[in-house]
Design a protein around this motif. Sequence first.
Motif, mmCIF file in Angstrom:
data_model
loop_
_atom_site.group_PDB
_atom_site.id
_atom_site.type_symbol
_atom_site.label_atom_id
_atom_site.label_comp_id
_atom_site.label_asym_id
_atom_site.label_seq_id
_atom_site.Cartn_x
_atom_site.Cartn_y
_atom_site.Cartn_z
ATOM 1 N N VAL A 173 -26.015 -39.554 -29.336
ATOM 2 C CA VAL A 173 -27.088 -39.516 -30.341
ATOM 3 C C VAL A 173 -28.148 -38.306 -30.153
ATOM 4 C CG1 VAL A 173 -27.262 -41.980 -30.610
ATOM 5 C CG2 VAL A 173 -28.709 -41.020 -28.944
ATOM 6 N N SER A 174 -28.279 -37.956 -28.788
ATOM 7 C CA SER A 174 -29.118 -36.576 -28.548
ATOM 8 C C SER A 174 -28.801 -35.430 -29.509
ATOM 9 C CB SER A 174 -29.006 -36.118 -27.185
ATOM 10 O OG SER A 174 -27.500 -36.103 -26.465
ATOM 11 N N GLY A 175 -27.434 -35.260 -29.963
ATOM 12 C CA GLY A 175 -27.047 -34.285 -30.709
ATOM 13 C C GLY A 175 -28.125 -34.220 -32.148
ATOM 14 N N ALA A 176 -28.590 -35.295 -32.464
ATOM 15 C CA ALA A 176 -29.462 -35.313 -33.715
ATOM 16 C C ALA A 176 -30.866 -35.388 -33.305
ATOM 17 C CB ALA A 176 -29.086 -36.789 -34.382
ATOM 18 N N GLY A 177 -31.401 -34.813 -31.945
ATOM 19 C CA GLY A 177 -32.789 -34.645 -31.623
ATOM 20 C C GLY A 177 -33.466 -35.671 -30.878
ATOM 21 N N GLY A 178 -34.549 -35.298 -30.566
ATOM 22 C CA GLY A 178 -35.556 -36.309 -29.877
ATOM 23 C C GLY A 178 -35.687 -37.740 -30.550
ATOM 24 N N LYS A 179 -35.650 -37.805 -31.854
ATOM 25 C CA LYS A 179 -36.154 -38.894 -32.822
ATOM 26 C C LYS A 179 -34.925 -39.795 -32.742
ATOM 27 C CE LYS A 179 -39.781 -37.609 -35.646
ATOM 28 N NZ LYS A 179 -40.201 -36.016 -35.587
ATOM 29 N N ALA A 180 -33.698 -39.266 -32.597
ATOM 30 C CA ALA A 180 -32.565 -40.053 -32.464
ATOM 31 C C ALA A 180 -32.158 -40.858 -31.304
ATOM 32 C CB ALA A 180 -31.437 -38.906 -32.727
ATOM 33 N N ILE A 181 -32.730 -39.952 -30.139
ATOM 34 C CA ILE A 181 -32.529 -40.732 -28.794
ATOM 35 C C ILE A 181 -33.678 -42.029 -28.928
ATOM 36 C CG2 ILE A 181 -33.178 -40.194 -26.325
ATOM 37 C CD1 ILE A 181 -32.626 -37.224 -26.801
ATOM 38 N N GLU A 182 -34.814 -41.601 -29.264
ATOM 39 C CA GLU A 182 -35.738 -42.709 -29.356
ATOM 40 C C GLU A 182 -35.327 -43.968 -30.450
ATOM 41 O OE1 GLU A 182 -39.709 -42.178 -31.388
ATOM 42 O OE2 GLU A 182 -39.859 -40.610 -29.840
ATOM 43 N N GLU A 183 -34.586 -43.672 -31.468
ATOM 44 C CA GLU A 183 -33.958 -44.624 -32.124
ATOM 45 C C GLU A 183 -32.976 -45.529 -31.766
ATOM 46 O OE1 GLU A 183 -34.053 -44.391 -36.156
ATOM 47 O OE2 GLU A 183 -32.051 -44.761 -36.713
ATOM 48 N N LEU A 184 -32.102 -44.968 -30.799
ATOM 49 C CA LEU A 184 -31.077 -45.727 -30.152
ATOM 50 C C LEU A 184 -31.743 -46.698 -29.088
ATOM 51 C CD1 LEU A 184 -28.489 -46.757 -29.343
ATOM 52 C CD2 LEU A 184 -28.138 -44.590 -27.781
ATOM 53 N N ALA A 185 -32.747 -46.055 -28.312
ATOM 54 C CA ALA A 185 -33.616 -46.989 -27.384
ATOM 55 C C ALA A 185 -34.156 -47.913 -28.070
ATOM 56 C CB ALA A 185 -34.319 -45.886 -26.523
ATOM 57 N N LYS A 186 -34.916 -47.705 -29.062
ATOM 58 C CA LYS A 186 -35.889 -48.732 -29.769
ATOM 59 C C LYS A 186 -34.968 -49.884 -30.339
ATOM 60 C CE LYS A 186 -40.101 -46.335 -31.208
ATOM 61 N NZ LYS A 186 -40.614 -45.739 -31.900
ATOM 62 N N GLN A 187 -33.936 -49.406 -31.025
ATOM 63 C CA GLN A 187 -32.761 -50.474 -31.581
ATOM 64 C C GLN A 187 -32.461 -51.392 -30.410
ATOM 65 O OE1 GLN A 187 -29.853 -48.432 -33.917
ATOM 66 N NE2 GLN A 187 -31.608 -48.285 -35.771
ATOM 67 N N THR A 188 -32.004 -50.688 -29.449
ATOM 68 C CA THR A 188 -31.238 -51.599 -28.335
ATOM 69 C C THR A 188 -32.337 -52.519 -27.825
ATOM 70 O OG1 THR A 188 -29.771 -49.504 -27.828
ATOM 71 C CG2 THR A 188 -29.937 -51.574 -26.240
ATOM 72 N N SER A 189 -33.380 -52.063 -27.452
ATOM 73 C CA SER A 189 -34.275 -53.001 -27.002
ATOM 74 C C SER A 189 -34.650 -54.111 -27.975
ATOM 75 C CB SER A 189 -35.350 -52.366 -26.170
ATOM 76 O OG SER A 189 -36.520 -52.021 -27.116
ATOM 77 N N ALA A 190 -35.013 -53.624 -29.180
ATOM 78 C CA ALA A 190 -35.234 -54.473 -30.242
ATOM 79 C C ALA A 190 -34.234 -55.547 -30.328
ATOM 80 C CB ALA A 190 -35.545 -54.038 -31.619
ATOM 81 N N LEU A 191 -33.185 -55.371 -30.495
ATOM 82 C CA LEU A 191 -32.087 -56.066 -30.674
ATOM 83 C C LEU A 191 -31.757 -57.148 -29.379
ATOM 84 C CD1 LEU A 191 -29.247 -53.957 -32.443
ATOM 85 C CD2 LEU A 191 -30.483 -56.036 -33.486
ATOM 86 N N LEU A 192 -31.821 -56.622 -28.203
ATOM 87 C CA LEU A 192 -31.643 -57.562 -27.037
ATOM 88 C C LEU A 192 -32.914 -58.635 -26.855
ATOM 89 C CD1 LEU A 192 -30.452 -54.746 -24.406
ATOM 90 C CD2 LEU A 192 -29.047 -56.590 -25.304
ATOM 91 N N SER A 193 -33.972 -58.185 -27.375
ATOM 92 C CA SER A 193 -35.077 -59.218 -27.610
ATOM 93 C C SER A 193 -35.313 -60.104 -28.457
ATOM 94 C CB SER A 193 -36.510 -58.509 -26.898
ATOM 95 O OG SER A 193 -36.764 -57.362 -27.873
ATOM 96 N N GLY A 194 -34.121 -59.945 -29.433
ATOM 97 C CA GLY A 194 -34.086 -60.931 -30.654
ATOM 98 C C GLY A 194 -34.943 -60.299 -31.903
ATOM 99 N N GLY A 195 -35.235 -59.080 -32.031
ATOM 100 C CA GLY A 195 -36.084 -58.503 -33.103
ATOM 101 C C GLY A 195 -34.868 -57.870 -33.892
ATOM 102 N N LYS A 196 -35.751 -57.175 -34.831
ATOM 103 C CA LYS A 196 -34.531 -56.326 -36.162
ATOM 104 C C LYS A 196 -34.742 -54.872 -35.563
ATOM 105 C CE LYS A 196 -34.608 -58.649 -40.391
ATOM 106 N NZ LYS A 196 -35.135 -58.994 -41.618
#
Length: 349
Positions: A173-196
């Motif tokens: 994802v880093s190939g798509a820049g800083g915001k893309a790195i954040e998006e993978l991190a945020k989505q992963t933690s949201a899904l692991l904690s039962g969020g969207k």
Amino acid sequence: MNEQIAMEAFLPSKDGYVVAVVGATGAVGQTMLDILAERKFPVAELIPVASSRSAGSSVHFNGKDYVVQDLEVFNPEGVDIALFSAGGSTSKEHAPRFAEAGCYVVDNSSAWRMDEEIALVVPEVNPQALEMARYNRIIANPNCSTIQMVVALKPLHDVVPIERIVVSTYQAVSGAGGKAIEELAKQTSALLSGGKAEVNVFPARIAFNVIPQIDVFLESGYTKEEQKMMDETCKIMGAGIAVTATTVRVPVFYSHSESVNVTFSAPMGADKARDLLADADGICVVDDPVGEDYPLASEAAGTDFVWVGRIRDDDSCPNSLHLWVVADNVRKGAALNAVQIAEILIYQP
Ligand code: A2P
């Protein structure tokens, strides 16, 4: 490497050079700063540049903080080398004014790569192409997935010419820049904690997923990323090679992996390929099926090598081989390649 390029220096000999990093607050820009420091590039003055959004903030380089300048109003007079990684439209607009001011621009965007007048350079592969830059002073850094593939294929192509390449990528994802790195991190933690998972950067959720689309679709059915890989490989290695690519985004932060199937014009053989690659600049071979050892994205991240393994004959097609090629996309795929080009620009024959 440097013996292959012209005998005349690009820049005069100096103790240190004025270096601007345009996009210094971004994922690649930050790594450019790290690599300039790590490789002890002779920097007399470092000028970080970005948009008005981050002008006035500071970035760290070689133990000191530097204030970020606003590109819109920045005067490039006196800059020797500018490393650009601020997107294609920014580069199209501003790289020419840097070049006109006498500065060499090494541009990481796709803005200039396929321009016939512009050198598209991977130092281990085609340093001689830099000659073109003497007149227009803009040099393009290829796409990250192209760079690692051509580094791995050139030592083989020099011995037995390649006829066809079929490549599938597994891109971080880093190939798509800083915001893309954040998006993978945020989505992963949201899904692991039962969020969207909120989707902003990629065309679909990237956490726990695999997306067979990088960049927009073209009429041909290929994506722009695939077309870039095909066109750039031919520009760097020779127009006679048939290339077809499928580029895929995977939930990995750093390092692109590639499955590369290559058909040569005569027998190559896995053993010979392994030996040639083991002797080549910038490549590290990890290929031990017995020990279950092969290149991994997690191990390539943070390193400067192009890692090659799973080298094996493709028995389904004459003169063909499979390779697995992995490299840190932000380092060799972008920032390191740009700094290596800058090193040639300051080289004194
Ligand atoms: P800024 O921080 O001011 O937005 P990434 O690829 O990680 O998203 O980073 C993109 C880099 O390009 C950032 O440093 C960003 O600066 C810079 N950038 C984006 N658009 C512009 C622009 N129009 N002018 C100058 N820098 C830009």
